[in-house]
Structure formats: C-alpha cells, structure tokens
Design an enzyme around this catalytic site. Structure first.
Site, short mmCIF file in Angstrom:
data_model
loop_
_atom_site.label_atom_id
_atom_site.label_comp_id
_atom_site.label_asym_id
_atom_site.label_seq_id
_atom_site.Cartn_x
_atom_site.Cartn_y
_atom_site.Cartn_z
N GLU A 28 29.01 38.90 30.54
CA GLU A 28 29.14 39.86 31.65
C GLU A 28 28.63 41.24 31.23
O GLU A 28 28.94 41.73 30.16
CB GLU A 28 30.60 39.95 32.08
CG GLU A 28 30.83 40.95 33.22
CD GLU A 28 32.28 41.01 33.64
OE1 GLU A 28 32.78 39.97 34.12
OE2 GLU A 28 32.91 42.07 33.45
N THR A 59 28.65 43.14 37.03
CA THR A 59 29.77 43.62 37.83
C THR A 59 29.30 44.44 39.02
O THR A 59 28.19 44.97 39.03
CB THR A 59 30.75 44.47 37.00
OG1 THR A 59 30.08 45.67 36.59
CG2 THR A 59 31.23 43.71 35.78
N GLY A 120 38.13 42.85 45.05
CA GLY A 120 37.87 44.20 44.58
C GLY A 120 39.18 44.96 44.41
O GLY A 120 40.21 44.62 45.01
N ASP A 121 39.15 45.98 43.59
CA ASP A 121 40.35 46.76 43.31
C ASP A 121 40.70 47.70 44.46
O ASP A 121 39.82 48.27 45.11
CB ASP A 121 40.15 47.60 42.04
CG ASP A 121 39.97 46.73 40.80
OD1 ASP A 121 40.58 45.65 40.75
OD2 ASP A 121 39.20 47.14 39.91
N TYR A 153 44.00 34.55 36.90
CA TYR A 153 44.84 35.48 36.14
C TYR A 153 45.94 34.74 35.38
O TYR A 153 47.01 34.47 35.94
CB TYR A 153 45.45 36.51 37.09
CG TYR A 153 44.40 37.27 37.86
CD1 TYR A 153 43.85 38.45 37.36
CD2 TYR A 153 43.91 36.77 39.07
CE1 TYR A 153 42.86 39.12 38.06
CE2 TYR A 153 42.91 37.44 39.77
CZ TYR A 153 42.40 38.61 39.26
OH TYR A 153 41.40 39.27 39.94
N ARG A 172 43.64 28.10 47.40
CA ARG A 172 42.99 28.43 48.67
C ARG A 172 41.52 28.77 48.45
O ARG A 172 40.66 28.39 49.25
CB ARG A 172 43.70 29.61 49.33
CG ARG A 172 45.08 29.28 49.88
CD ARG A 172 45.73 30.52 50.48
NE ARG A 172 44.97 31.01 51.63
CZ ARG A 172 44.76 32.29 51.91
NH1 ARG A 172 45.24 33.23 51.10
NH2 ARG A 172 44.08 32.64 52.97
N LYS A 173 41.23 29.46 47.35
CA LYS A 173 39.84 29.81 47.05
C LYS A 173 39.02 28.56 46.71
O LYS A 173 37.85 28.46 47.09
CB LYS A 173 39.78 30.84 45.92
CG LYS A 173 40.30 32.21 46.34
CD LYS A 173 40.03 33.30 45.32
CE LYS A 173 41.02 33.31 44.20
NZ LYS A 173 40.87 34.50 43.32
N GLN A 184 40.84 36.60 33.77
CA GLN A 184 41.00 37.91 33.16
C GLN A 184 41.13 37.70 31.65
O GLN A 184 41.58 36.64 31.20
CB GLN A 184 42.27 38.56 33.72
CG GLN A 184 42.63 39.91 33.15
CD GLN A 184 41.58 40.95 33.44
OE1 GLN A 184 40.65 41.09 32.65
NE2 GLN A 184 41.72 41.66 34.54
N LYS A 280 27.38 45.44 25.13
CA LYS A 280 27.16 45.44 23.69
C LYS A 280 26.96 44.00 23.24
O LYS A 280 27.54 43.08 23.82
CB LYS A 280 28.36 46.06 22.96
CG LYS A 280 28.61 47.52 23.32
CD LYS A 280 29.88 48.04 22.66
CE LYS A 280 30.17 49.47 23.09
NZ LYS A 280 31.43 49.98 22.50
#
Length: 295
Positions: A28, A59, A120-121, A153, A172-173, A184, A280
């Site tokens: 990522e 992201t 999203g947050d 999560y 559900r997803k 996470q 990195k």
C-alpha cells in the site's frame, strides 16, 4: 553498521527459507503531494515491483475531490509503468452516489478492475453518513463487475458496538460482492486468528488478508494506533524504549517483529500478506525478498 545490516539480512533470509508454498504479497502507498515525494515513490515502486506482488494499492487520503484525483492519477501511472494490478482506495463518506458512479465509470474505462471500497473516516462526529461501504460495493457492482476488496478489523472497528457487530457488517459486505478483506494492522496475532476463526464460523469464506505494518518509527506508530483502535502491547513499547533518535536500530527491530509475525501467520495457514509501506521500501523488501517470484 554495514556489517550489522549484512549479517542481519542474511539471518532474515535464513529465517524465511522454509516458506516455500506460493504466497501472495501486496503493498500500500499513499499519493505523493509534491515532486520530491513522487520521485521517492517511484524509487520505492522500482524496488518493490521486483518482488512481483499480486497488486499495489493507493490510499484515497482525505475525502476531497482533489485528493481523489491524485489517487486516480497515480494509480493509472503505476499500472502503466509496472504492468502490475494497481488498486485505488475509494471512500464514499463525502461523495454523492452520482459522483461515485462517475468515478467508478472512469476507473473502469481506464482499465482499473479492482477497487478497495471503504466508507472513509468521519471527522465530524455529529454528521451521520448517508452511504456506507456496503452501499458503495453495491453501487460499484451496478456499474461493472469490479473485483472488490474491503477492510476488516481484528480488534473491532472504533465505531462498532462489539465484535459481533463487526462480523455482521463484514458479512453484509461479502454478500454485496466483496471478494477479499484486508485487515487493519495489528500486533496481537492471537487476536487476528480469533477473528479469522470467527469469520469461518459465520460462513465468511473470502480471503482474510493480514495487514502488516513494518515499524520504522515507533512514535509514528503510536500516532496511527491512537485513531485506529489498534492495541500496542507492553512488550512492544519496551522493545522501542529509548530509541526515538535511533532509526537504524528501530528499523532492525521492526523488521524482526514483522518477520516473526509472518512466520507465525504462515504456520497458521495464511498465504497472503498486505504491507503498509508508508511509501518506504527497505523493511518490506527485506521481509519479502525470499518470496520473490512466488506470486
């Protein structure tokens, strides 16, 4: 110091030599915000592409349309340059359904076939979202037959009532069309394994991919964990105690921790790993070098 690193990486490869079955790795990145950071990102990509990852992901950053454009642009560039599948993160928190449809169609027309769908947050706790990740998945599937990854999560989403609620939401997803869940980051392996077993118990059969965070800066890790409900074990704090200004030693310790995690997870049947690189390459490359040409 060069001798220390040489010996360390030899030891690293020795530890991983018994990983011989096919393993999928992915990396990522976040969109660069200036010319210098973009130059650095291309250097990172040049190195990590040698590991033949299953995909790269980029992201979405904040939810502004400018940021979405940055993600879209760099995703297309990476895919064109490397030939490796590149997956945009797409959030729906501050977008209308029509705006999301336009973004999805643009991605599909550009040859992007895989999206990481996220809500999203929420930065304003008084604002209740109108669209959630499951709605975004349905919307994407109504546009085209995208491959869709989602978030999971192991230590429970910060807004979830409990672990059961999290599992229900993940199911559900999956029912909406998700085919992979990337977790996470975590440092409690037992917690991840319990989460995986709970998924199986609830007939969630998609690949649950552990998110691996190679630590190079412990202060930075603490900042991320404070907003993501990731617990930092006491032993981890002890490992990095007194190393705030010693990044070389921090990287060596961070590599060792990530190696041990990969070894244990592999022994538990995990064959896919997603690395949060923070743009990195050094630690992720060292950890994955033995996996070259396996994916």
């Amino acid at each position: 110091m060069k001798l220390v690193y040489k010996n360390y990486h030899e030891t690293l490869n020795q530890h991983l030599m018994n990983i011989c079955e096919k393993v999928n790795i992915s990396f990522e990145f976040f969109p660069p915000n200036n010319i210098l950071s973009e130059k650095n990102l291309w250097q990172v990509i040049d190195k990590l592409k040698l590991l033949t990852p299953k995909f790269f992901s980029v992201t979405h950053g904040t939810n502004s349309k400018i940021r979405a454009t940055c993600t879209s642009n760099i995703v297309k560039k990476i895919k064109k340059y490397t030939g490796i599948e590149t997956v945009p993160h797409l959030t729906c928190i501050n977008s209308t359904e029509e705006e999301l449809k336009v973004i999805a169609k643009t991605y599909w027309d550009s040859g992007i076939r895989h999206i990481l769908a996220l809500r999203g947050d929420i930065f304003n706790t008084n604002c209740k979202p109108k669209i959630y990740a499951v709605d975004l998945i349905k919307l994407l599937k109504s546009i085209a037959n995208f491959e869709i990854s989602v978030a999971a999560y192991p230590e429970v989403h910060p807004e979830a009532v409990n672990a059961k609620y999290d599992i229900i939401n993940l199911k559900r997803k999956v029912e909406a069309g998700a085919t992979r869940a990337i977790t996470q980051f975590f440092f409690n392996i037992d917690c991840f394994l319990r989460f995986r077993d709970l998924c199986v118990k609830n007939n969630i059969t998609i690949d649950i991919v552990p998110g691996i965070f190679p630590i190079s800066n412990f202060k930075q890790l603490l900042k991320f964990s404070s907003v993501s409900n990731v617990s930092i074990p006491k032993w981890l704090c002890c490992m990095f105690h007194g190393l705030d200004n010693d990044l070389n030693t921090s990287r060596i310790i961070g590599s060792s921790i990530a190696i041990d995690m990969v070894k244990v997870l592999y022994s538990e049947g995990i064959r896919s790993f997603h690395f949060y690189t923070l743009n990195k390459s050094e630690i992720s490359f060292a950890i994955c070098k033995i996996l070259e040409n396996k994916s």
